[in-house]
Scaffold this motif. Sequence first.
Motif, short mmCIF file in Angstrom:
data_model
loop_
_atom_site.label_atom_id
_atom_site.label_comp_id
_atom_site.label_asym_id
_atom_site.label_seq_id
_atom_site.Cartn_x
_atom_site.Cartn_y
_atom_site.Cartn_z
N ILE A 128 0.83 -1.20 0.00
CA ILE A 128 0.00 0.00 0.00
C ILE A 128 0.87 1.25 0.00
O ILE A 128 0.63 2.20 -0.76
CB ILE A 128 -0.97 -0.01 1.19
N VAL A 129 1.90 1.27 0.83
CA VAL A 129 2.79 2.43 0.92
C VAL A 129 3.48 2.67 -0.42
O VAL A 129 3.50 3.81 -0.92
CB VAL A 129 3.83 2.25 2.06
N VAL A 130 4.02 1.63 -1.02
CA VAL A 130 4.73 1.78 -2.30
C VAL A 130 3.74 2.20 -3.40
O VAL A 130 4.04 3.08 -4.21
CB VAL A 130 5.46 0.47 -2.67
N ASP A 131 2.55 1.59 -3.40
CA ASP A 131 1.54 1.93 -4.40
C ASP A 131 1.15 3.40 -4.30
O ASP A 131 1.10 4.12 -5.30
CB ASP A 131 0.31 1.04 -4.23
N LYS A 132 0.88 3.88 -3.08
CA LYS A 132 0.48 5.28 -2.89
C LYS A 132 1.64 6.22 -3.26
O LYS A 132 1.42 7.29 -3.83
CB LYS A 132 0.03 5.53 -1.44
N TRP A 133 2.86 5.82 -2.94
CA TRP A 133 4.03 6.64 -3.28
C TRP A 133 4.15 6.79 -4.79
O TRP A 133 4.35 7.91 -5.30
CB TRP A 133 5.29 6.01 -2.69
N TYR A 134 4.01 5.69 -5.53
CA TYR A 134 4.11 5.76 -6.99
C TYR A 134 2.95 6.55 -7.59
O TYR A 134 3.13 7.28 -8.57
CB TYR A 134 4.16 4.35 -7.61
N GLN A 135 1.76 6.44 -7.00
CA GLN A 135 0.63 7.22 -7.51
C GLN A 135 0.87 8.71 -7.32
O GLN A 135 0.59 9.50 -8.22
CB GLN A 135 -0.67 6.79 -6.82
N ARG A 136 1.38 9.10 -6.15
CA ARG A 136 1.68 10.52 -5.92
C ARG A 136 2.79 11.01 -6.86
O ARG A 136 2.72 12.12 -7.38
CB ARG A 136 2.09 10.74 -4.46
N LYS A 137 3.79 10.16 -7.07
CA LYS A 137 4.89 10.51 -7.96
C LYS A 137 4.37 10.69 -9.39
O LYS A 137 4.75 11.64 -10.08
CB LYS A 137 5.95 9.40 -7.93
N ALA A 138 3.45 9.82 -9.83
CA ALA A 138 2.88 9.93 -11.18
C ALA A 138 2.03 11.18 -11.31
O ALA A 138 2.05 11.86 -12.34
CB ALA A 138 2.04 8.69 -11.49
N LEU A 139 1.29 11.57 -10.24
CA LEU A 139 0.47 12.78 -10.27
C LEU A 139 1.33 14.01 -10.38
O LEU A 139 0.98 14.98 -11.04
CB LEU A 139 -0.42 12.85 -9.03
N ARG A 140 2.49 14.01 -9.69
CA ARG A 140 3.39 15.17 -9.75
C ARG A 140 3.96 15.36 -11.15
O ARG A 140 4.20 16.48 -11.58
CB ARG A 140 4.53 15.01 -8.74
N LYS A 141 4.19 14.25 -11.87
CA LYS A 141 4.73 14.34 -13.23
C LYS A 141 3.71 14.95 -14.20
O LYS A 141 4.06 15.58 -15.17
CB LYS A 141 5.15 12.96 -13.73
N GLU A 142 2.42 14.69 -13.92
CA GLU A 142 1.37 15.23 -14.79
C GLU A 142 1.19 16.68 -14.47
O GLU A 142 1.16 17.59 -15.06
CB GLU A 142 0.05 14.48 -14.56
#
Length: 195
Positions: free
Chosen positions: A181-195
């Motif tokens: 869950i932690v890794v998944d949420k981290w990658y989702q936030r990272k992907a949102l920042r790129k957009e």
Amino acid sequence: MVNLIWLFFILIGFIVAAVQGNIEVFSEAVFDGAKTGVTICFSLISVLVLWLGLMRIAEDAGLLKKLSILLRPVVRFLFPTIPKDHPSIGYIMSNMSANMLGLNNAATPMGIKAMEELQKLNLNKDTASPAMCTLLALNTSSITIIPTTIIAIRMANQSMDPFEIVGTTLMATAISTTAAIVVDKWYQRKALRKE
């Protein structure tokens, strides 16, 4: 591809046995392995049928609906992009419930149906959506309260205490699920920042 890998191993084993003159040992090992596989499958079937029957009784009694009500806030947190009454939510909750009971084989069809429903929401059909990635991470790490399949395998192999792994399995799967869950949420936030 996996079938080719297993075929490769079998052929290599046969060739090595033939070169060493141990074909009878190879044949004996093949038949012993098949016998063990059938024995374990039959013991797994009995345990899975028991738990699937109990799950059906729980469903008919309304316990699964109550469990889904308990899981709803967790599912909303983990899958914020899925509409509230979308069919995938029911499949996701069923998948999570089956995984919690260690019924991985029963959870798989529900996970597939959930993925099919999530694909309908996916705007980019060639790439997995964040919700699909979350489901995959949860399904792979899956917190397990009762490791039914492992208990059945231990019972089939005459374990003195097949249930002794319940506590350690619960702790290990809780850690793996938290990490997922932690890794998944981290990658989702990272992907949102790129957009």
